[in-house]
Design a protein around this motif. Structure first.
Motif, PDB file in Angstrom:
ATOM      1  N   THR A  18       0.839  -1.195   0.000  1.00 26.87           N
ATOM      2  CA  THR A  18       0.000   0.000   0.000  1.00 26.87           C
ATOM      3  C   THR A  18       0.872   1.242   0.000  1.00 26.87           C
ATOM      4  O   THR A  18       1.808   1.351   0.792  1.00 26.87           O
ATOM      5  N   GLN A  31      -0.081  12.900  -6.073  1.00 27.67           N
ATOM      6  CA  GLN A  31      -1.309  12.355  -6.666  1.00 27.67           C
ATOM      7  C   GLN A  31      -1.058  11.957  -8.120  1.00 27.67           C
ATOM      8  O   GLN A  31      -1.462  10.868  -8.552  1.00 27.67           O
ATOM      9  N   ALA A  34       1.216   8.799  -8.196  1.00 19.98           N
ATOM     10  CA  ALA A  34       0.491   7.628  -7.711  1.00 19.98           C
ATOM     11  C   ALA A  34      -0.585   7.197  -8.703  1.00 19.98           C
ATOM     12  O   ALA A  34      -0.787   5.999  -8.924  1.00 19.98           O
ATOM     13  N   ASP A  35      -1.252   8.157  -9.337  1.00 21.89           N
ATOM     14  CA  ASP A  35      -2.251   7.825 -10.352  1.00 21.89           C
ATOM     15  C   ASP A  35      -1.594   7.112 -11.538  1.00 21.89           C
ATOM     16  O   ASP A  35      -2.143   6.143 -12.075  1.00 21.89           O
ATOM     17  N   ALA A  38      -0.848   3.599 -10.500  1.00 18.17           N
ATOM     18  CA  ALA A  38      -2.091   2.826 -10.450  1.00 18.17           C
ATOM     19  C   ALA A  38      -2.522   2.397 -11.852  1.00 18.17           C
ATOM     20  O   ALA A  38      -2.944   1.256 -12.057  1.00 18.17           O
ATOM     21  N   THR A  49      -6.006  -3.525  -7.914  1.00 18.10           N
ATOM     22  CA  THR A  49      -5.740  -2.168  -7.443  1.00 18.10           C
ATOM     23  C   THR A  49      -6.974  -1.618  -6.739  1.00 18.10           C
ATOM     24  O   THR A  49      -8.074  -1.668  -7.281  1.00 18.10           O
ATOM     25  N   LEU A  51      -8.244   1.921  -4.788  1.00 18.22           N
ATOM     26  CA  LEU A  51      -7.926   3.319  -4.519  1.00 18.22           C
ATOM     27  C   LEU A  51      -8.754   3.808  -3.347  1.00 18.22           C
ATOM     28  O   LEU A  51      -9.960   3.575  -3.282  1.00 18.22           O
ATOM     29  N   TYR A  56      -3.209   3.930  -2.109  1.00 24.45           N
ATOM     30  CA  TYR A  56      -3.250   3.073  -3.286  1.00 24.45           C
ATOM     31  C   TYR A  56      -2.788   1.682  -2.849  1.00 24.45           C
ATOM     32  O   TYR A  56      -1.655   1.522  -2.412  1.00 24.45           O
TER      33      TYR A  56
END
Length: 170
Positions: A18, A31, A34-35, A38, A49, A51, A56
């Motif tokens: 995580t 962000q 991390a996006d 993901a 995955t 969110l 994440y």
């Protein structure tokens, strides 16, 4: 990726990793990074995955917190008198759903509490962590008062001792 996102934290669990970005120094850059991670992980076979709020989770199993509660409930020898579950993230909704769907357990007096804003299927809501702590303190006090009123100290000690024994020795 944690090294690329200053202030973030990676938590290693048995079946998942995580990434927490809540404490990242630059929230917007965190962000974005991390996006992107993901999106890459969603394309990886065998990785699930999830969110959450600034969280994440990348897992090798599709189990969630509701599944975990189901597994725990099956392991409890005589079931639980009640389940008290507080959660502040979308990842807690599966647990709330499980508990609310199984509220028909004989005599169950379960409590689900959403901490903070957002849609939820929890039965109750508190605004923040301080209110959550106050609610837990209240519940603990009420349970102690009930125990003191209905059982002798000796009975309570014996009950605690019995609860710790494996199911096969009871």
């Amino acid at each position: 990726t944690s090294a690329k996102i200053p202030g973030s934290k990676v938590e290693h669990k048995p079946f998942s990793v995580t990434l927490h970005i809540r404490t990242a120094r630059r929230k917007d850059a965190a962000q974005e990074a991390a996006d992107a991670l993901a999106e890459r992980m969603k394309k990886t076979d065998g990785v699930y995955t999830t969110l959450g709020k600034m969280v994440y989770e990348f897992a090798i199993t599709n189990a969630d917190k509701g599944d975990a509660l189901y597994t725990l409930e099956k392991k409890w020898a005589n079931g639980a008198e009640s389940i008290v579950y507080f959660g502040d993230d979308v990842t807690d909704e599966n647990a709330f759903s499980f508990i609310e769907a199984h509220a028909s357990r004989t005599g169950a007096k379960d409590i689900t509490v959403k901490v903070g804003e957002g849609e939820t299927c929890a039965r109750f809501r508190v605004e923040n962590e301080l209110q959550a702590a106050a609610a837990l303190d209240y519940l603990a006090t009420q349970r102690d008062e009930y125990g003191d009123a209905h059982f002798t100290r000796k009975q309570r000690r014996q009950e605690k001792k019995e609860a710790k024994k494996p199911a096969s020795k009871k």
